[in-house]
Design a protein around this motif. Structure first.
Motif, PDB file in Angstrom:
ATOM      1  N   LYS A 176       1.536   0.546   9.630  1.00  9.75           N
ATOM      2  CA  LYS A 176       1.462   1.990   9.384  1.00  9.75           C
ATOM      3  C   LYS A 176       1.206   2.805  10.647  1.00  9.75           C
ATOM      4  CE  LYS A 176      -1.336   2.168   5.758  1.00  9.75           C
ATOM      5  NZ  LYS A 176      -1.994   2.657   4.548  1.00  9.75           N
ATOM      6  N   ASP A 231       0.857  -1.189   0.000  1.00 10.18           N
ATOM      7  CA  ASP A 231       0.000   0.000   0.000  1.00 10.18           C
ATOM      8  C   ASP A 231       0.895   1.242   0.000  1.00 10.18           C
ATOM      9  OD1 ASP A 231      -1.973   1.842   0.450  1.00 10.18           O
ATOM     10  OD2 ASP A 231      -2.163   1.404   2.592  1.00 10.18           O
ATOM     11  N   CYS A 232       0.665   2.135  -0.950  1.00  6.95           N
ATOM     12  CA  CYS A 232       1.483   3.354  -1.019  1.00  6.95           C
ATOM     13  C   CYS A 232       1.081   4.293   0.125  1.00  6.95           C
ATOM     14  CB  CYS A 232       1.268   4.064  -2.348  1.00  6.95           C
ATOM     15  SG  CYS A 232       1.637   3.029  -3.765  1.00  6.95           S
ATOM     16  N   ASP A 287      -3.647   2.617  -5.327  1.00  2.26           N
ATOM     17  CA  ASP A 287      -2.425   2.595  -4.515  1.00  2.26           C
ATOM     18  C   ASP A 287      -2.235   1.317  -3.704  1.00  2.26           C
ATOM     19  OD1 ASP A 287      -4.419   3.071  -2.652  1.00  2.26           O
ATOM     20  OD2 ASP A 287      -3.114   4.261  -1.379  1.00  2.26           O
TER      21      ASP A 287
HETATM   22 MG   LIG Z   1      -2.592   4.086   0.692  1.00  2.00          MG
END
Ligand SMILES: [Mg+2]
Length: 447
Positions: A176, A27-28, A124
Motif C-alpha cells: 500500500k 484489506d480494502c 475491511d
Molecule cells: Mg483498510
C-alpha cells in the motif's frame, strides 16, 4: 560442487516450504471512503474523509486527503476550516452501508476459496489460508481474488502474501505504501524478499507490537523488523509477554505460529463509550444508552471469544460554569464482579442497568456514558453453573445468531428492548449518506 548442489537444494526446499504454507491478508483500501465513493462516482479524485461516531474525528481518508496532510483521528472541529478551504467532502460514518459492502467483499472471497480458509478479521480485512494453493498457481490465484473482488463489489483491495500472518500484514503494508509499483499486491515468497521487507519495516509498524512494546524495543536501538527478529528468543519471552513474544518471533522468522481464526493475543479489556447527541437528565434515556453500549461491547467480547467477570459502568456529568470557568466534572463510576463470567448481552444489560441506577443522581445533567468489561476469560473454558441455567448452549447459539444478523446488516436489526427504540440521545450524524444497499426507500436512483 556437491556442497553447492546441496545448498541449492536446501534453498529450493526452503522456498517450496515457504510457498506451501502461505497466508494472505486482503484489506480494502481506505474502506469507508471507498464505500462512499462507490455511489457517488463524481467524488473520484476529490479528497474524501469519513468521521467517527458523533462526527468527532477523522477515521478514514482517501489518498487525496492523505496527500493534503490530514491525519487519522484529527478532531473535526479543528480541521473544519481547512477541509472547507480544500474542498474536502465530509461524511458521517454510515455503518449500515459499510457493513453491507463488507459482507459482499467477504462473500466474493468465499466464492473463490473454501470458507474454512477465510478469517474475517475486521470490517475491511480478512486473513486467507493459501496452503492448498499450489506454488505455481499462487500469483494467479491471488490476482484473481483481487480482480474479482474489485469487479464484483467496486471496492479496491490490497493483498499481502507471506508464510505467516504477521509477515503477510507487513507485505500488505508495503504494497500500500507504493501502490503504483506494487499494484496493491505483494508476495513475499523467498527468504531474500522477506529479509528485504523486514528491513523496510519500522518496529512500530509490526502487527501485534503496541506503543508500549515499540518504545521498549527502540530503547535497545532496534529499529526495523529485520533487526528485531535477530534478537534472542529469551529476550522475546522476557520482554514481550512470554509465549506471545516467542510466537511473534517465530512469525517474523517465517514459521507460522498464529493459525487462521487465531489471534496473537486477545484484548484484556473491552469497552464502549459515547457522547450523547444532547445532554440528558432522564434516567430512562441514560439506561437506554448504556444498554446499547453494553450490546456493542458484548459483540466485541464474543468476537474474541471472551467472557467477562468484572463489569464497570460510568456516566459523565456535563461540565458546568462556576464563576467564569467551565469546570469539567469527574465521571461517576461503579463496578461489580459477576457471579459467573458471561458474554451474553441480556445478562450483562441486566447487571449494567442496576449499576446505572446506583450512580445516577436526580437533577444532574449527563453528557457521556460508557461500559468497560475487564477481568476477561476465554469463553470456551466457561463452566456451566447449576444455578444459572442460562449459561447453556442455547443462549450462546442465540447470541451468535444475533451477531450474524447484526454484523451483516450493521443496523442493530436485532436488539434488546432495553436499548430503546426512538433513541433521542443517539449520536450526531450530520453528513450521513443513504443506505443505498440496505433500505428500499434509499436505493440509488438512476435517471
Ligand atoms: Mg483498510
Amino acid at each position: 560442487m556437491l556442497r553447492n548442489l546441496l545448498k541449492s537444494k536446501f534453498l529450493i526446499g526452503v522456498i517450496v516450504l515457504l510457498r506451501f504454507t502461505m497466508k494472505a491478508i486482503i484489506d480494502c483500501n481506505n474502506f469507508y471512503c471507498s464505500c462512499e465513493r462507490l455511489f457517488k462516482p463524481w467524488l473520484k479524485n476529490i479528497p474524501v474523509v469519513v468521521l467517527s461516531n458523533n462526527d468527532g474525528c477523522i477515521i478514514s481518508r482517501s489518498d487525496e486527503a492523505k496527500k493534503l496532510g490530514l491525519k487519522m483521528a484529527a478532531p473535526y472541529f479543528m480541521v473544519k476550516p481547512f477541509l472547507e478551504k480544500q474542498g474536502v467532502q465530509v461524511f458521517s460514518s454510515n455503518y449500515a452501508l459499510y457493513g453491507d459492502l463488507s459482507k459482499r467483499v467477504m462473500e466474493t472471497i468465499a466464492s473463490i476459496l473454501p470458507e474454512n480458509c477465510i478469517e474475517v478479521y475486521s470490517v475491511d480485512e480478512a486473513f486467507l489460508d493459501l496452503s492448498n494453493v499450489s506454488p505455481i498457481e499462487l500469483n494467479d490465484v491471488v490476482k484473481n481474488i483481487k480482480d474479482t473482488v474489485e469487479l464484483w463489489t467496486g471496492i479496491a483491495v490490497s493483498i499481502g502474501v507471506a508464510p505467516t500472518k504477521t509477515l503477510s500484514k507487513i507485505a500488505n503494508h508495503l504494497a500500500k505504501t507504493n501502490k503504483e509499483k506494487s499494484n496493491c499486491l505483494l508476495v513475499l515468497d523467498t527468504p531474500d524478499k522477506i529479509a528485504a521487507a523486514l528491513k523496510r519495516t519500522p518496529v512500530d509498524e509490526i502487527w501485534g507490537i503496541g506503543k508500549q512494546f515499540a518504545a521498549k524495543i527502540e530503547k535497545l536501538n532496534v529499529k526495523t523488523g529485520y533487526e528485531l527478529q535477530l534478537m534472542p528468543e529469551e529476550w522475546f519471552r522476557k520482554n514481550l509477554g512470554g509465549v506471545v513474544g516467542v510466537r511473534l518471533l517465530h512469525e517474523l522468522q517465517g514459521s507460522p505460529s498464529i493459525g487462521i481464526d487465531e489471534q496473537l493475543s486477545t484484548k484484556k479489556m473491552v469497552s464502549c463509550t459515547r457522547r450523547f447527541e444532547r445532554p440528558l437528565t432522564d434516567l430512562k434515556f441514560i439506561k437506554e444508552a448504556v444498554a446499547t453500549y453494553v450490546s456493542r461491547a458484548a459483540e466485541k467480547l464474543r468476537r474474541q471469544q471472551s467472557a467477562v467477570k468484572t463489569l464497570s459502568v460510568f456516566i459523565i456529568p456535563k461540565e458546568f460554569k462556576r464563576g467564569k470557568v467551565y469546570k469539567p466534572l469527574e465521571p461517576v463510576t461503579t463496578q461489580m464482579k459477576l457471579p459467573v463470567a458471561t458474554s451474553r448481552t441480556n445478562e450483562l444489560i441486566k447487571q449494567a442497568l442496576i449499576l446505572v441506577e446506583q450512580i445516577f443522581k436526580e437533577g444532574a445533567t449527563y453528557e457521556k456514558a460508557g461500559v468497560i468489561f475487564s477481568d476477561l476469560t476465554p469463553d470456551s473454558s466457561l463452566q456451566g453453573n447449576f444455578f444459572s441455567p442460562q449459561a447453556g448452549f442455547g443462549q450462546r447459539y442465540l447470541m451468535s445468531q444475533v451477531d450474524n444478523v447484526n454484523f451483516s446488516m450493521r443496523n442493530e436489526k436485532v436488539k434488546f428492548a432495553s436499548a430503546g427504540v426512538a433513541k433521542p440521545w443517539k449520536m450526531k450524524q450530520e453528513f450521513l449518506s443513504s443506505g443505498y444497499t440496505t433500505r428500499w426507500n434509499e436505493l440509488r436512483l438512476i435517471s
